[in-house]
Design a protein around this motif. Sequence first.
Motif, short mmCIF file in Angstrom:
data_model
loop_
_atom_site.label_atom_id
_atom_site.label_comp_id
_atom_site.label_asym_id
_atom_site.label_seq_id
_atom_site.Cartn_x
_atom_site.Cartn_y
_atom_site.Cartn_z
N MET A 6 0.82 -1.21 0.00
CA MET A 6 0.00 0.00 0.00
C MET A 6 0.85 1.26 0.00
SD MET A 6 -2.77 -1.24 2.86
CE MET A 6 -2.01 -0.11 3.97
N SER A 7 2.04 1.20 0.56
CA SER A 7 2.89 2.39 0.65
C SER A 7 3.85 2.50 -0.53
CB SER A 7 3.68 2.36 1.95
OG SER A 7 4.59 1.27 1.94
N GLY A 8 3.72 1.62 -1.50
CA GLY A 8 4.60 1.65 -2.65
C GLY A 8 5.89 0.86 -2.45
N ASN A 9 5.92 -0.02 -1.46
CA ASN A 9 7.08 -0.85 -1.22
C ASN A 9 7.42 -1.62 -2.49
OD1 ASN A 9 8.79 -3.05 -0.49
ND2 ASN A 9 8.03 -2.99 1.61
N PRO A 10 8.64 -1.48 -3.01
CA PRO A 10 8.99 -2.13 -4.29
C PRO A 10 8.98 -3.65 -4.23
CG PRO A 10 10.95 -1.13 -3.29
CD PRO A 10 9.76 -0.70 -2.46
N LEU A 11 8.99 -4.23 -3.05
CA LEU A 11 8.94 -5.70 -2.95
C LEU A 11 7.55 -6.24 -3.25
CD1 LEU A 11 11.11 -6.27 0.26
CD2 LEU A 11 11.78 -6.57 -2.14
N ASP A 12 6.54 -5.37 -3.25
CA ASP A 12 5.16 -5.78 -3.49
C ASP A 12 4.79 -6.97 -2.61
OD1 ASP A 12 2.64 -5.47 -4.64
OD2 ASP A 12 3.09 -6.81 -6.31
N ALA A 13 5.04 -6.82 -1.31
CA ALA A 13 4.88 -7.91 -0.35
C ALA A 13 3.43 -8.32 -0.10
CB ALA A 13 5.53 -7.51 0.98
N THR A 14 2.49 -7.42 -0.33
CA THR A 14 1.09 -7.71 -0.03
C THR A 14 0.18 -7.33 -1.21
OG1 THR A 14 0.87 -5.55 1.04
CG2 THR A 14 1.41 -7.42 2.47
N PRO A 15 0.34 -7.97 -2.36
CA PRO A 15 -0.43 -7.57 -3.54
C PRO A 15 -1.94 -7.76 -3.39
CG PRO A 15 0.72 -9.64 -3.96
CD PRO A 15 1.22 -9.12 -2.64
N TYR A 16 -2.38 -8.79 -2.69
CA TYR A 16 -3.82 -9.01 -2.54
C TYR A 16 -4.42 -7.97 -1.60
CZ TYR A 16 -2.78 -13.38 -4.86
OH TYR A 16 -2.36 -14.31 -5.77
N PHE A 17 -3.71 -7.66 -0.52
CA PHE A 17 -4.17 -6.61 0.39
C PHE A 17 -4.18 -5.27 -0.34
CE2 PHE A 17 -3.58 -3.65 4.03
CZ PHE A 17 -4.78 -3.93 4.66
N ASN A 18 -3.18 -5.03 -1.16
CA ASN A 18 -3.13 -3.80 -1.96
C ASN A 18 -4.34 -3.73 -2.90
OD1 ASN A 18 -1.69 -1.38 -2.64
ND2 ASN A 18 -1.23 -2.33 -4.61
N GLY A 19 -4.72 -4.88 -3.45
CA GLY A 19 -5.90 -4.93 -4.31
C GLY A 19 -7.16 -4.53 -3.57
N LEU A 20 -7.28 -4.95 -2.30
CA LEU A 20 -8.43 -4.54 -1.49
C LEU A 20 -8.44 -3.02 -1.31
CD1 LEU A 20 -8.38 -7.26 1.34
CD2 LEU A 20 -10.07 -7.02 -0.48
N CYS A 21 -7.27 -2.46 -1.09
CA CYS A 21 -7.17 -1.01 -0.91
C CYS A 21 -7.50 -0.27 -2.20
CB CYS A 21 -5.77 -0.62 -0.43
SG CYS A 21 -5.40 -1.27 1.20
N ASP A 22 -7.03 -0.81 -3.33
CA ASP A 22 -7.29 -0.16 -4.62
C ASP A 22 -8.75 -0.23 -5.02
OD1 ASP A 22 -4.62 0.49 -4.91
OD2 ASP A 22 -4.16 -1.20 -6.24
N ASN A 23 -9.45 -1.31 -4.64
CA ASN A 23 -10.83 -1.51 -5.07
C ASN A 23 -11.85 -1.21 -3.99
OD1 ASN A 23 -10.19 -2.45 -7.74
ND2 ASN A 23 -9.34 -4.25 -6.74
N GLY A 24 -11.41 -0.77 -2.82
CA GLY A 24 -12.31 -0.40 -1.74
C GLY A 24 -12.09 1.06 -1.38
N ILE A 25 -12.42 1.40 -0.18
CA ILE A 25 -12.16 2.75 0.32
C ILE A 25 -10.93 2.68 1.19
CG2 ILE A 25 -13.04 4.67 1.69
CD1 ILE A 25 -15.86 3.70 1.05
N PHE A 26 -9.89 3.36 0.76
CA PHE A 26 -8.63 3.38 1.50
C PHE A 26 -8.44 4.78 2.06
CE2 PHE A 26 -3.89 3.97 1.29
CZ PHE A 26 -3.61 3.22 2.42
N PHE A 27 -8.35 4.89 3.36
CA PHE A 27 -8.18 6.17 4.02
C PHE A 27 -6.70 6.50 4.06
CE2 PHE A 27 -12.19 4.48 5.47
CZ PHE A 27 -13.04 5.56 5.34
N GLU A 28 -6.21 7.17 3.02
CA GLU A 28 -4.78 7.41 2.89
C GLU A 28 -4.25 8.46 3.85
OE1 GLU A 28 -4.77 10.51 -0.84
OE2 GLU A 28 -4.81 8.36 -1.26
#
Length: 151
Positions: A6-28
């Motif tokens: 979610m924070s742009g970590n280049p390792l992309d450690a949590t792609p599925y969780f990132n997908g939830l943030c991208d497709n839901g409401i993410f309070f940045e």
Amino acid sequence: MYKSSMSGNPLDATPYFNGLCDNGIFFERCFSPHFSTARALFAILTGIPDAQLFKFSTRIPEALTQHTIVNNFEDYDKHYFLGGDPEFNNFQGLLKNIHGLQMHTKGSFSSPEINVWGISDKDLFLEANAVFKKKQNLFLRISNRRESPSI
């Protein structure tokens, strides 16, 4: 958050969780100044940083009665998922301020507990998914793990 995608970590450690943030409401702009779950949950729900040096604000009875913006989500079902005991660090004391909150905690899951923290993270997500698959209206998920709560 810095360990997640979610924070742009280049390792992309949590792609599925990132997908939830991208497709839901993410309070940045929702921020907690602490790693501790109790301190972070307090800060995120109340908007007040938990600045206690030796004691969590959730353990101070006078600090628990706080306004939370979550109550402004009137047309949402509100759910709180915790794989373990909500009395630990008095999460339950803070969460009582959320009107209509449905608690999903220790003793309400079909998955086996794996340690003192309760069920595994994977099982917690699967149990939550089973609840949300049945929903036909909007919902707000409040969940916390040992390292970082998320809304």
